[in-house]
Enzyme design. Structure first.
Site, mmCIF file in Angstrom:
data_model
loop_
_atom_site.group_PDB
_atom_site.id
_atom_site.type_symbol
_atom_site.label_atom_id
_atom_site.label_comp_id
_atom_site.label_asym_id
_atom_site.label_seq_id
_atom_site.Cartn_x
_atom_site.Cartn_y
_atom_site.Cartn_z
ATOM 1 N N CYS A 136 0.935 -1.277 0.027
ATOM 2 C CA CYS A 136 -0.125 -0.018 -0.030
ATOM 3 C C CYS A 136 0.874 1.162 0.052
ATOM 4 O O CYS A 136 1.864 1.428 0.760
ATOM 5 C CB CYS A 136 -0.754 -0.052 1.226
ATOM 6 S SG CYS A 136 -1.922 -1.407 1.242
ATOM 7 N N CYS A 139 1.844 3.555 3.232
ATOM 8 C CA CYS A 139 2.143 2.820 4.449
ATOM 9 C C CYS A 139 3.404 2.662 4.313
ATOM 10 O O CYS A 139 4.183 2.169 3.590
ATOM 11 C CB CYS A 139 1.424 1.744 4.677
ATOM 12 S SG CYS A 139 1.770 0.441 6.032
#
Ligand code: SAH
Length: 376
Positions: A136, A139
């Site tokens: 992601c 992140c």
């Protein structure tokens, strides 16, 4: 943003590990622990004695284990409950009420956990993997990729260490009990399924088999691995399920949460709905609010429509910007408008407090910082 789709271990294989993690009592269910002790040359009944010291008394001092012959105590402790995590650094904030521990595993790999004391509860946020393979882009953990899965022992050790810190009165306010466990540290828990489930049982089994903490106090947060959610539904444990949705449309989610290319929003919510039906537990939708990326009112509207007839609760997380990223948290007024729109659909919503942000407590940054400039 790259369109790279993470590789997921869909068959729930045993972890591939570079150097085998020593076996620990917490890797086994209560009925297997006797055989584990016997294999190591100890009488089978020692397993439940050691489990009592470990889970009921949170004791890591074999000198005090008066029900075990003095000359064998250390040997049994080393064999059945080897020290799998070693504290590297601790950072605190909020007057000591938030504490982030960086742990070194037997092979030098670093993971972290965060312990937070509130007026009514103490929560520990733990890691289930070193790094993460889900990629992601917002992140910090996702940027580094997956190093390896943690064993059940390595995950459980983080929790037992937190419970011990509470019991020993290490947090301001005096001795207390660990009440909540969230799988929101490093890693995708459902990509390390077997070790995570073993850990959940170690948490929920009554003393002396486990810590005796209720399943409803445990939150398993996932990117939305549908096969993992389905397996969890069959498990018969009512943990709180949290789904990291981050946007109500597949087009954007394909980039924010790349596994969406494999399991789309409709499929993920259908799996979460079935989990809710089976367990009766309302689930959480995690939504990191990213300025001008996913915080538009039309997206709040779409999310409201998507969730209004579901037994779900939205947890908005102001984005914790990661080093080198151009993304940042939403403007206050956009956040407020997002909340207002969701509430207009009758969808329960909370904005997560940002505890531990000053100590990089939100998403794998301490381990990253440690690699860049190791603590002396
Ligand atoms: N792999 C699990 C656990 C991840 S951490 C999952 O994806 O659910 C827990 C939550 O923190 C997830 O919702 C994750 O998307 C979110 N998160 C990750 N990085 C973040 C950041 N920089 N700011 C805010 N939330 C973040």
């Amino acid at each position: 943003m790259s369109g790279k789709v993470p590789q997921v271990n869909l068959v729930f294989d045993e972890p591939v590990q570079r150097k085998k993690t020593p076996k620990h009592l917490a890797d086994f269910g209560p009925s297997e622990r006797k055989a584990f002790a016997e294999e190591l040359g100890f009488p089978g009944y020692r397993a439940s004695q050691i489990a009592t010291h470990y889970f009921s008394h949170l004791s890591n001092d074999p000198k005090l284990w008066s029900d075990i012959p003095a000359d064998t105590r250390q040997g049994i402790a080393d064999a059945l409950t080897p020290k799998l995590i070693e504290l590297v650094t601790t950072r605190t904030t909020d007057n000591g009420m938030t504490r982030k521990d960086l742990w070194k595993l037997h092979d030098g790999v670093l993971v972290e956990s965060v312990l937070m004391r509130y007026t009514d509860r103490v929560t520990v946020c733990i890691s289930s993997q070193a790094g993460c393979g889900m990629n992601c882009p917002f992140c910090a953990t996702g940027q580094a990729g997956l190093t390896r899965n943690l064993s059940a022992g390595e995950i459980t050790e983080q929790i037992v260490a937190a419970a011990r810190a509470c019991a020993n009165g290490e947090l301001p306010g005096g001795p207390t009990r660990l009440s909540n466990i969230v799988f929101m540290g490093m890693g995708e828990p459902l990509a390390n399924y077997n070790a995570v489930i073993r850990t959940v049982r170690n948490i929920t089994d009554p003393n002396p088999d486990g810590l005796g903490i209720s399943a409803r106090s445990v939150t398993v947060s996932t990117v939305g691995l549908v096969n993992g959610i389905e397996k969890l539904t069959e498990e018969g444990i009512s943990v709180t399920l949290a789904v990291s949705l981050h946007t109500p449309d597949d087009e954007l989610r394909d980039t924010l949460v790349p596994i969406n290319n494999r399991f789309n929003i409709r499929e993920v919510l259908a799996a979460a709905d079935l989990y809710e039906k089976k367990t009766g537990r309302r689930y959480s939708i995690e939504y990191a609010l990213i300025r001008d990326i996913n915080d538009q009112s039309w997206r709040a509207d779409l999310l409201g429509r998507l969730l209004k007839n579901r037994n779900a609760h939205v947890n908005l997380i102001p984005l914790n910007p990661t080093p080198g990223s151009k993304w940042t948290a939403s403007r206050r007024e956009d956040e407020a408008e997002f909340v207002r729109i969701l509430e207009s659909y009758g969808v329960p919503v909370t904005v997560r407090d940002t505890r531990g942000r000053e100590i990089d407590g939100a998403c794998g940054q301490l381990a990253a910082a440690e690699k860049a400039s190791p603590a002396s």
